[in-house]
Design an enzyme around this catalytic site. Sequence first.
Site: not given
Ligand code: GAR
Length: 208
Positions: A12, A14, A66, A108, A110, A151, A179, A181
Amino acid sequence: MLNVVVLVSGGGTNLQAIIDSVESGAITNTKITGVISNNKNAYALERAKKHGISAQCISPKDFETRDRFNEVFLETIDSMQPDLIVLAGFLVVIPEAMIEKYRNRIINIHPSLIPSFCGTGYYGLKVHEAALARGVKVVGATVHFVDEGTDTGPIILQKAVEVEQGDTPEVLQRRVMEQAEWKILPKAIDLIANGRIQVEENLVKILP
Ligand code: GAR
């Protein structure tokens, strides 16, 4: 006020960047209404609770089929009445009915410069392992709207990050987060909250 629901699966960081940006005023006109995780042990849930944000777990594992999970997931999202759904490291495939209903209202993050190192099988550390194995010198991150593909939706923001000699996947992942995300995800939310994003076909225009 943009009503935002954040979906998470892991640490988490982000989500934390979004929370901090709302609290500091870097993101305006925005309220984080709730956080949903498919993983009950996700540290992201703790981060939400620490900031007084309602947090819950809904996992496909807890449903017989599902389809049933998808129904309950959509009902839960609907009950929160989000203007924007943010996938912040969410590793569950979004049901088609949700994509349809929330077209151009799901974003999203990525951890690569799409269209490199994206699509099925590219998530988390795997993205950085693949980038290092290919020997690219520049990587980065992308915020995009979610459509039916993996994506493939309209790109909102991207930021490049340099690969350094001796990088491991973990070191590179951290640099891309710091840098790129944690900067472009809050920025994209702020742009949306202030009506500055327009989508035409699959192209995004940023209004002044
Ligand atoms: C992040 O690096 C995000 O970009 C990636 O998972 C990580 C989550 O980190 N997402 C993907 O790869 C989606 N395809 P976080 O839980 O610390 O935010």
